[in-house]
Design a protein around this motif. Sequence first.
Motif, PDB file in Angstrom:
ATOM      1  N   MET A   1      20.915 -38.443   3.795  1.00 46.57           N
ATOM      2  CA  MET A   1      19.978 -37.572   3.127  1.00 46.57           C
ATOM      3  C   MET A   1      18.650 -37.572   4.017  1.00 46.57           C
ATOM      4  SD  MET A   1      18.895 -37.655  -0.834  1.00 46.57           S
ATOM      5  CE  MET A   1      20.389 -37.269  -1.690  1.00 46.57           C
ATOM      6  N   GLN A   2      18.046 -36.531   4.394  1.00 48.21           N
ATOM      7  CA  GLN A   2      16.679 -36.064   5.004  1.00 48.21           C
ATOM      8  C   GLN A   2      15.574 -36.547   4.117  1.00 48.21           C
ATOM      9  OE1 GLN A   2      16.667 -32.487   6.563  1.00 48.21           O
ATOM     10  NE2 GLN A   2      14.869 -32.674   7.855  1.00 48.21           N
ATOM     11  N   ARG A   3      14.586 -37.171   4.969  1.00 52.23           N
ATOM     12  CA  ARG A   3      13.246 -37.300   4.301  1.00 52.23           C
ATOM     13  C   ARG A   3      12.475 -36.284   4.540  1.00 52.23           C
ATOM     14  NH1 ARG A   3      11.398 -41.717   7.705  1.00 52.23           N
ATOM     15  NH2 ARG A   3      13.121 -41.811   8.509  1.00 52.23           N
ATOM     16  N   SER A   4      11.552 -35.893   3.148  1.00 47.42           N
ATOM     17  CA  SER A   4      10.763 -34.836   3.378  1.00 47.42           C
ATOM     18  C   SER A   4       9.201 -35.192   3.656  1.00 47.42           C
ATOM     19  CB  SER A   4      10.709 -33.798   2.142  1.00 47.42           C
ATOM     20  OG  SER A   4      10.342 -34.591   1.108  1.00 47.42           O
ATOM     21  N   LEU A   5       9.076 -36.527   3.204  1.00 44.38           N
ATOM     22  CA  LEU A   5       7.832 -36.962   3.113  1.00 44.38           C
ATOM     23  C   LEU A   5       7.827 -38.598   3.465  1.00 44.38           C
ATOM     24  CD1 LEU A   5       4.717 -36.972   1.971  1.00 44.38           C
ATOM     25  CD2 LEU A   5       6.061 -37.328  -0.476  1.00 44.38           C
ATOM     26  N   THR A   6       6.889 -39.183   4.015  1.00 44.65           N
ATOM     27  CA  THR A   6       6.793 -40.692   4.229  1.00 44.65           C
ATOM     28  C   THR A   6       5.430 -41.076   3.475  1.00 44.65           C
ATOM     29  OG1 THR A   6       7.994 -40.465   6.135  1.00 44.65           O
ATOM     30  CG2 THR A   6       7.056 -42.396   5.935  1.00 44.65           C
ATOM     31  N   LEU A   7       5.507 -41.869   2.791  1.00 42.82           N
ATOM     32  CA  LEU A   7       4.006 -42.513   2.420  1.00 42.82           C
ATOM     33  C   LEU A   7       3.932 -43.837   3.042  1.00 42.82           C
ATOM     34  CD1 LEU A   7       4.946 -42.535  -1.477  1.00 42.82           C
ATOM     35  CD2 LEU A   7       3.490 -40.882  -0.240  1.00 42.82           C
ATOM     36  N   ASP A   8       2.728 -44.003   3.386  1.00 41.57           N
ATOM     37  CA  ASP A   8       2.235 -45.432   4.075  1.00 41.57           C
ATOM     38  C   ASP A   8       1.594 -46.125   3.130  1.00 41.57           C
ATOM     39  OD1 ASP A   8       1.528 -47.432   5.703  1.00 41.57           O
ATOM     40  OD2 ASP A   8      -0.047 -46.058   6.759  1.00 41.57           O
ATOM     41  N   CYS A   9       2.528 -47.364   2.462  1.00 44.18           N
ATOM     42  CA  CYS A   9       2.233 -48.104   1.600  1.00 44.18           C
ATOM     43  C   CYS A   9       2.106 -49.475   2.299  1.00 44.18           C
ATOM     44  CB  CYS A   9       3.053 -48.348   0.483  1.00 44.18           C
ATOM     45  SG  CYS A   9       3.334 -46.825  -0.386  1.00 44.18           S
ATOM     46  N   ASN A  10       1.915 -49.696   3.815  1.00 44.10           N
ATOM     47  CA  ASN A  10       1.678 -50.777   4.381  1.00 44.10           C
ATOM     48  C   ASN A  10       0.367 -51.639   4.100  1.00 44.10           C
ATOM     49  OD1 ASN A  10       2.295 -52.793   6.235  1.00 44.10           O
ATOM     50  ND2 ASN A  10       2.486 -51.384   8.095  1.00 44.10           N
ATOM     51  N   GLY A  11       0.766 -52.725   3.679  1.00 45.76           N
ATOM     52  CA  GLY A  11      -0.617 -53.677   3.311  1.00 45.76           C
ATOM     53  C   GLY A  11      -0.848 -53.553   1.877  1.00 45.76           C
ATOM     54  N   LEU A  12      -0.275 -52.731   0.992  1.00 44.40           N
ATOM     55  CA  LEU A  12      -0.781 -52.321  -0.338  1.00 44.40           C
ATOM     56  C   LEU A  12       0.171 -53.572  -1.151  1.00 44.40           C
ATOM     57  CD1 LEU A  12      -0.840 -48.711  -1.185  1.00 44.40           C
ATOM     58  CD2 LEU A  12      -2.569 -50.323  -0.940  1.00 44.40           C
ATOM     59  N   PRO A  13      -0.546 -54.338  -2.340  1.00 41.79           N
ATOM     60  CA  PRO A  13       0.322 -54.827  -3.001  1.00 41.79           C
ATOM     61  C   PRO A  13       1.286 -54.229  -3.850  1.00 41.79           C
ATOM     62  CG  PRO A  13      -1.980 -55.467  -3.240  1.00 41.79           C
ATOM     63  CD  PRO A  13      -1.961 -54.162  -2.304  1.00 41.79           C
ATOM     64  N   HIS A  14       2.319 -54.978  -4.375  1.00 44.35           N
ATOM     65  CA  HIS A  14       3.518 -54.595  -5.191  1.00 44.35           C
ATOM     66  C   HIS A  14       3.010 -53.386  -6.176  1.00 44.35           C
ATOM     67  CE1 HIS A  14       7.260 -54.617  -7.303  1.00 44.35           C
ATOM     68  NE2 HIS A  14       6.589 -54.506  -8.531  1.00 44.35           N
ATOM     69  N   ALA A  15       2.064 -53.593  -7.268  1.00 41.98           N
ATOM     70  CA  ALA A  15       1.912 -52.718  -7.986  1.00 41.98           C
ATOM     71  C   ALA A  15       1.182 -51.429  -7.571  1.00 41.98           C
ATOM     72  CB  ALA A  15       0.857 -53.236  -9.239  1.00 41.98           C
ATOM     73  N   PRO A  16       0.414 -51.277  -6.722  1.00 34.58           N
ATOM     74  CA  PRO A  16      -0.113 -50.083  -6.261  1.00 34.58           C
ATOM     75  C   PRO A  16       0.984 -49.341  -5.403  1.00 34.58           C
ATOM     76  CG  PRO A  16      -1.496 -51.732  -5.569  1.00 34.58           C
ATOM     77  CD  PRO A  16      -0.488 -52.566  -6.106  1.00 34.58           C
ATOM     78  N   ARG A  20       2.155 -45.437  -6.394  1.00 32.68           N
ATOM     79  CA  ARG A  20       2.156 -44.581  -5.411  1.00 32.68           C
ATOM     80  C   ARG A  20       3.437 -43.783  -5.237  1.00 32.68           C
ATOM     81  NH1 ARG A  20      -0.947 -45.428   0.423  1.00 32.68           N
ATOM     82  NH2 ARG A  20      -2.288 -43.778   0.076  1.00 32.68           N
ATOM     83  N   ILE A  21       4.327 -44.563  -5.257  1.00 28.21           N
ATOM     84  CA  ILE A  21       5.825 -44.128  -5.010  1.00 28.21           C
ATOM     85  C   ILE A  21       6.101 -43.051  -6.357  1.00 28.21           C
ATOM     86  CG2 ILE A  21       8.238 -44.659  -4.972  1.00 28.21           C
ATOM     87  CD1 ILE A  21       7.685 -46.952  -3.464  1.00 28.21           C
ATOM     88  N   LYS A  22       5.772 -43.677  -7.483  1.00 24.76           N
ATOM     89  CA  LYS A  22       6.107 -42.756  -8.678  1.00 24.76           C
ATOM     90  C   LYS A  22       5.299 -41.579  -8.723  1.00 24.76           C
ATOM     91  CE  LYS A  22       7.644 -46.323 -11.828  1.00 24.76           C
ATOM     92  NZ  LYS A  22       7.387 -47.069 -13.126  1.00 24.76           N
ATOM     93  N   ALA A  30      15.331 -34.018  -8.682  1.00 24.88           N
ATOM     94  CA  ALA A  30      16.423 -35.285  -8.279  1.00 24.88           C
ATOM     95  C   ALA A  30      17.350 -34.471  -7.385  1.00 24.88           C
ATOM     96  CB  ALA A  30      17.072 -35.690  -9.602  1.00 24.88           C
ATOM     97  N   GLY A  31      17.743 -35.209  -6.263  1.00 26.93           N
ATOM     98  CA  GLY A  31      18.645 -34.507  -5.371  1.00 26.93           C
ATOM     99  C   GLY A  31      17.986 -33.766  -4.180  1.00 26.93           C
ATOM    100  N   SER A  32      16.695 -33.732  -4.534  1.00 28.14           N
ATOM    101  CA  SER A  32      15.992 -33.219  -3.123  1.00 28.14           C
ATOM    102  C   SER A  32      15.977 -34.491  -2.276  1.00 28.14           C
ATOM    103  CB  SER A  32      14.806 -32.714  -3.587  1.00 28.14           C
ATOM    104  OG  SER A  32      13.729 -33.733  -4.132  1.00 28.14           O
ATOM    105  N   SER A  33      15.226 -34.102  -1.137  1.00 25.42           N
ATOM    106  CA  SER A  33      15.199 -35.179  -0.014  1.00 25.42           C
ATOM    107  C   SER A  33      14.567 -36.244  -0.294  1.00 25.42           C
ATOM    108  CB  SER A  33      14.782 -34.474   1.285  1.00 25.42           C
ATOM    109  OG  SER A  33      13.367 -34.063   0.983  1.00 25.42           O
ATOM    110  N   ARG A  34      14.938 -37.423   0.186  1.00 21.55           N
ATOM    111  CA  ARG A  34      14.407 -38.510  -0.063  1.00 21.55           C
ATOM    112  C   ARG A  34      12.912 -38.855   0.562  1.00 21.55           C
ATOM    113  NH1 ARG A  34      18.711 -43.106   1.093  1.00 21.55           N
ATOM    114  NH2 ARG A  34      17.478 -44.247  -0.236  1.00 21.55           N
ATOM    115  N   VAL A  35      12.201 -39.960  -0.281  1.00 20.01           N
ATOM    116  CA  VAL A  35      10.815 -40.048   0.170  1.00 20.01           C
ATOM    117  C   VAL A  35      10.962 -41.324   1.030  1.00 20.01           C
ATOM    118  CG1 VAL A  35       8.409 -40.610  -0.509  1.00 20.01           C
ATOM    119  CG2 VAL A  35       9.685 -38.907  -1.705  1.00 20.01           C
TER     120      VAL A  35
END
Length: 71
Positions: A1-16, A20-22, A30-35
């Motif tokens: 599956m291809q990615r359409s978006l990349t989130l930068d959560c590097n350095g964030l604690p678990h909860a944030p 951010r992912i949600k 559902a079924g669209s490209s992965r994040v």
Amino acid sequence: MQRSLTLDCNGLPHAPTVLRIKQALVGKKAGSSRVGVLVGTDCDHARIAGSLGKLASRIELLSGPAPKTLD
């Protein structure tokens, strides 16, 4: 599956990171490209996936180096 978006959560604690992912998945069909989610090398991938439940199948966790801080 291809990615359409990349989130930068590097350095964030678990909860944030999970929040951010949600937020990114709201409105995406559902079924669209992965994040892609960039997290630190010390991030617990299993814990994040467990917190996301069924949504975990819609992301791809990518590990990167920790962000540099200004002293």
